[in-house]
Design a protein around this motif. Structure first.
Motif, PDB file in Angstrom:
ATOM      1  N   THR A  83       0.885  -1.231   0.048  1.00 21.56           N
ATOM      2  CA  THR A  83       0.051  -0.073   0.056  1.00 21.56           C
ATOM      3  C   THR A  83       0.849   1.140  -0.137  1.00 21.56           C
ATOM      4  O   THR A  83       2.148   0.966  -0.009  1.00 21.56           O
ATOM      5  N   SER A  84       0.441   2.547  -0.092  1.00 19.50           N
ATOM      6  CA  SER A  84       1.124   3.632  -0.276  1.00 19.50           C
ATOM      7  C   SER A  84       0.423   4.512   0.759  1.00 19.50           C
ATOM      8  O   SER A  84      -0.948   4.710   0.593  1.00 19.50           O
ATOM      9  N   ALA A  85       1.013   5.540   1.230  1.00 14.50           N
ATOM     10  CA  ALA A  85       0.489   7.044   1.650  1.00 14.50           C
ATOM     11  C   ALA A  85       0.819   8.028   0.556  1.00 14.50           C
ATOM     12  O   ALA A  85       1.824   8.038   0.222  1.00 14.50           O
ATOM     13  N   GLY A  86      -0.216   8.887   0.273  1.00 12.22           N
ATOM     14  CA  GLY A  86      -0.085   9.798  -0.612  1.00 12.22           C
ATOM     15  C   GLY A  86      -0.428   9.490  -1.935  1.00 12.22           C
ATOM     16  O   GLY A  86      -0.734   8.346  -2.131  1.00 12.22           O
ATOM     17  N   CYS A  87      -0.077  10.431  -2.970  1.00 15.65           N
ATOM     18  CA  CYS A  87      -0.553   9.957  -4.492  1.00 15.65           C
ATOM     19  C   CYS A  87       0.791   9.277  -5.073  1.00 15.65           C
ATOM     20  O   CYS A  87       1.705  10.210  -5.428  1.00 15.65           O
ATOM     21  N   MET A  88       0.659   8.329  -5.511  1.00 21.67           N
ATOM     22  CA  MET A  88       1.695   7.798  -6.351  1.00 21.67           C
ATOM     23  C   MET A  88       1.688   7.574  -7.627  1.00 21.67           C
ATOM     24  O   MET A  88       0.541   7.522  -8.344  1.00 21.67           O
ATOM     25  N   ARG A  89       2.713   8.088  -8.272  1.00 20.56           N
ATOM     26  CA  ARG A  89       2.626   8.319  -9.684  1.00 20.56           C
ATOM     27  C   ARG A  89       3.778   7.446 -10.275  1.00 20.56           C
ATOM     28  O   ARG A  89       5.234   7.407  -9.639  1.00 20.56           O
ATOM     29  N   ARG A  90       3.778   6.832 -11.451  1.00 22.21           N
ATOM     30  CA  ARG A  90       5.151   6.273 -11.943  1.00 22.21           C
ATOM     31  C   ARG A  90       5.260   6.748 -13.577  1.00 22.21           C
ATOM     32  O   ARG A  90       4.475   7.060 -14.214  1.00 22.21           O
ATOM     33  N   THR A  91       6.712   7.049 -13.752  1.00 18.88           N
ATOM     34  CA  THR A  91       6.990   7.219 -15.128  1.00 18.88           C
ATOM     35  C   THR A  91       7.905   5.874 -15.573  1.00 18.88           C
ATOM     36  O   THR A  91       8.173   4.957 -14.684  1.00 18.88           O
ATOM     37  N   SER A  92       8.587   6.196 -16.647  1.00 16.34           N
ATOM     38  CA  SER A  92       9.356   5.021 -17.030  1.00 16.34           C
ATOM     39  C   SER A  92      10.725   5.029 -16.291  1.00 16.34           C
ATOM     40  O   SER A  92      11.260   3.781 -16.115  1.00 16.34           O
ATOM     41  N   GLU A  93      10.994   6.140 -15.641  1.00 15.61           N
ATOM     42  CA  GLU A  93      12.205   6.224 -14.884  1.00 15.61           C
ATOM     43  C   GLU A  93      12.029   6.407 -13.377  1.00 15.61           C
ATOM     44  O   GLU A  93      13.263   6.117 -12.629  1.00 15.61           O
ATOM     45  N   GLU A  94      11.005   6.606 -12.731  1.00 18.23           N
ATOM     46  CA  GLU A  94      10.939   6.632 -11.374  1.00 18.23           C
ATOM     47  C   GLU A  94       9.340   6.687 -11.029  1.00 18.23           C
ATOM     48  O   GLU A  94       8.430   6.780 -11.870  1.00 18.23           O
ATOM     49  N   ILE A  95       9.406   6.403  -9.546  1.00 14.56           N
ATOM     50  CA  ILE A  95       7.874   6.456  -8.758  1.00 14.56           C
ATOM     51  C   ILE A  95       8.160   7.407  -7.654  1.00 14.56           C
ATOM     52  O   ILE A  95       8.928   7.570  -7.149  1.00 14.56           O
ATOM     53  N   THR A  96       7.205   8.390  -7.748  1.00 11.94           N
ATOM     54  CA  THR A  96       7.094   9.464  -6.666  1.00 11.94           C
ATOM     55  C   THR A  96       5.609   8.996  -5.853  1.00 11.94           C
ATOM     56  O   THR A  96       4.902   8.611  -6.202  1.00 11.94           O
ATOM     57  N   TRP A  97       5.831   9.745  -4.976  1.00 15.54           N
ATOM     58  CA  TRP A  97       4.542   9.753  -3.907  1.00 15.54           C
ATOM     59  C   TRP A  97       4.795  11.017  -3.373  1.00 15.54           C
ATOM     60  O   TRP A  97       5.786  12.017  -2.981  1.00 15.54           O
ATOM     61  N   GLU A  98       3.367  11.925  -3.334  1.00 10.19           N
ATOM     62  CA  GLU A  98       3.262  13.194  -3.067  1.00 10.19           C
ATOM     63  C   GLU A  98       2.149  13.251  -2.093  1.00 10.19           C
ATOM     64  O   GLU A  98       1.012  12.567  -2.227  1.00 10.19           O
ATOM     65  N   ALA A  99       2.105  14.298  -1.064  1.00 13.01           N
ATOM     66  CA  ALA A  99       0.669  14.578  -0.545  1.00 13.01           C
ATOM     67  C   ALA A  99      -0.177  15.065  -1.074  1.00 13.01           C
ATOM     68  O   ALA A  99       0.156  15.943  -2.290  1.00 13.01           O
ATOM     69  N   ALA A 109      -5.092   1.423  -0.593  1.00 10.71           N
ATOM     70  CA  ALA A 109      -4.724   0.027  -0.788  1.00 10.71           C
ATOM     71  C   ALA A 109      -4.852  -0.050  -2.318  1.00 10.71           C
ATOM     72  O   ALA A 109      -5.513   0.742  -3.051  1.00 10.71           O
ATOM     73  N   PRO A 110      -3.724  -0.652  -3.236  1.00 10.46           N
ATOM     74  CA  PRO A 110      -4.009  -0.833  -4.582  1.00 10.46           C
ATOM     75  C   PRO A 110      -5.078  -1.302  -5.053  1.00 10.46           C
ATOM     76  O   PRO A 110      -5.812  -2.250  -4.309  1.00 10.46           O
ATOM     77  N   THR A 111      -5.567  -0.985  -6.125  1.00 11.36           N
ATOM     78  CA  THR A 111      -6.941  -1.438  -6.624  1.00 11.36           C
ATOM     79  C   THR A 111      -6.696  -2.268  -7.768  1.00 11.36           C
ATOM     80  O   THR A 111      -7.558  -3.105  -8.343  1.00 11.36           O
ATOM     81  N   SER A 112      -5.357  -2.586  -8.254  1.00  9.41           N
ATOM     82  CA  SER A 112      -5.061  -3.534  -9.301  1.00  9.41           C
ATOM     83  C   SER A 112      -3.995  -4.370  -8.813  1.00  9.41           C
ATOM     84  O   SER A 112      -3.178  -4.161  -8.015  1.00  9.41           O
ATOM     85  N   GLY A 113      -3.692  -5.332  -9.580  1.00 10.38           N
ATOM     86  CA  GLY A 113      -2.658  -6.206  -9.108  1.00 10.38           C
ATOM     87  C   GLY A 113      -1.278  -5.535  -9.350  1.00 10.38           C
ATOM     88  O   GLY A 113      -0.210  -6.278  -9.078  1.00 10.38           O
ATOM     89  N   ASN A 114      -0.927  -4.526 -10.063  1.00  6.24           N
ATOM     90  CA  ASN A 114       0.250  -3.831 -10.149  1.00  6.24           C
ATOM     91  C   ASN A 114       0.693  -3.124  -9.077  1.00  6.24           C
ATOM     92  O   ASN A 114       1.838  -2.717  -9.119  1.00  6.24           O
ATOM     93  N   GLY A 115       0.035  -3.038  -7.896  1.00 13.09           N
ATOM     94  CA  GLY A 115       0.358  -2.262  -6.525  1.00 13.09           C
ATOM     95  C   GLY A 115       0.325  -0.697  -6.604  1.00 13.09           C
ATOM     96  O   GLY A 115       0.493   0.050  -5.940  1.00 13.09           O
ATOM     97  N   LEU A 116      -0.447  -0.472  -8.059  1.00 17.43           N
ATOM     98  CA  LEU A 116      -0.759   1.140  -8.177  1.00 17.43           C
ATOM     99  C   LEU A 116      -2.110   1.503  -7.675  1.00 17.43           C
ATOM    100  O   LEU A 116      -3.170   0.828  -8.155  1.00 17.43           O
ATOM    101  N   ALA A 117      -1.938   2.635  -6.864  1.00 10.92           N
ATOM    102  CA  ALA A 117      -3.548   2.966  -6.578  1.00 10.92           C
ATOM    103  C   ALA A 117      -3.881   3.943  -7.765  1.00 10.92           C
ATOM    104  O   ALA A 117      -3.084   4.388  -8.688  1.00 10.92           O
ATOM    105  N   PRO A 118      -5.340   4.124  -8.175  1.00 13.00           N
ATOM    106  CA  PRO A 118      -5.717   4.725  -9.509  1.00 13.00           C
ATOM    107  C   PRO A 118      -5.144   6.296  -9.506  1.00 13.00           C
ATOM    108  O   PRO A 118      -5.185   6.822  -8.395  1.00 13.00           O
TER     109      PRO A 118
END
Length: 118
Positions: A83-99, A109-118
């Motif tokens: 799971t993650s706290a904050g807004c999780m975003r992914r590009t081809s080079e990084e994953i970021t989390w922001e308030a 909680a992730p809503t898909s099998g890839n671990g990313l929240a929508p």
């Protein structure tokens, strides 16, 4: 608790990682490398490790591959995220989390099998 400390706690962001064969420590090292100016809070549990920072956190593919080898991709990290706290975003080079825009970043909680929240 001081006002700034309270705001930092309320706006903490980052992943909760499943412990997988010693790789979590290396992932945390990569996150530390990508956020040298941030005092990370790392909370270890029996089966999970929570990595939190105030407002913003990032991890790059390059740092992950430096610590875990050239075959370790962002997909591999995503499979470790419970799971993650904050807004999780992914590009081809990084994953970021922001308030988020609300005053408190919620655990989502992730809503898909890839671990990313929508």
């Amino acid at each position: 608790m001081r006002e700034q400390e309270r705001k930092d706690v309320e706006n903490a962001v980052g992943p909760v990682l499943m412990i997988c064969g010693g790789r979590v420590d290396l992932v945390v090292s990569a996150i530390r490398d990508d956020n040298p100016e941030i005092a990370l809070q790392v909370v270890e549990g029996d089966r999970q490790v929570r990595v939190l920072a105030p407002y913003f956190l990032r991890v790059t593919r390059m740092s992950l591959q430096w610590h875990l080898g050239p075959r370790f991709e962002l997909d591999s990290l995503e499979s470790m995220i419970v799971t993650s706290a904050g807004c999780m975003r992914r590009t081809s080079e990084e994953i970021t989390w922001e308030a988020g825009s609300s005053s408190r970043a919620e655990l989502t909680a992730p809503t898909s099998g890839n671990g990313l929240a929508p």
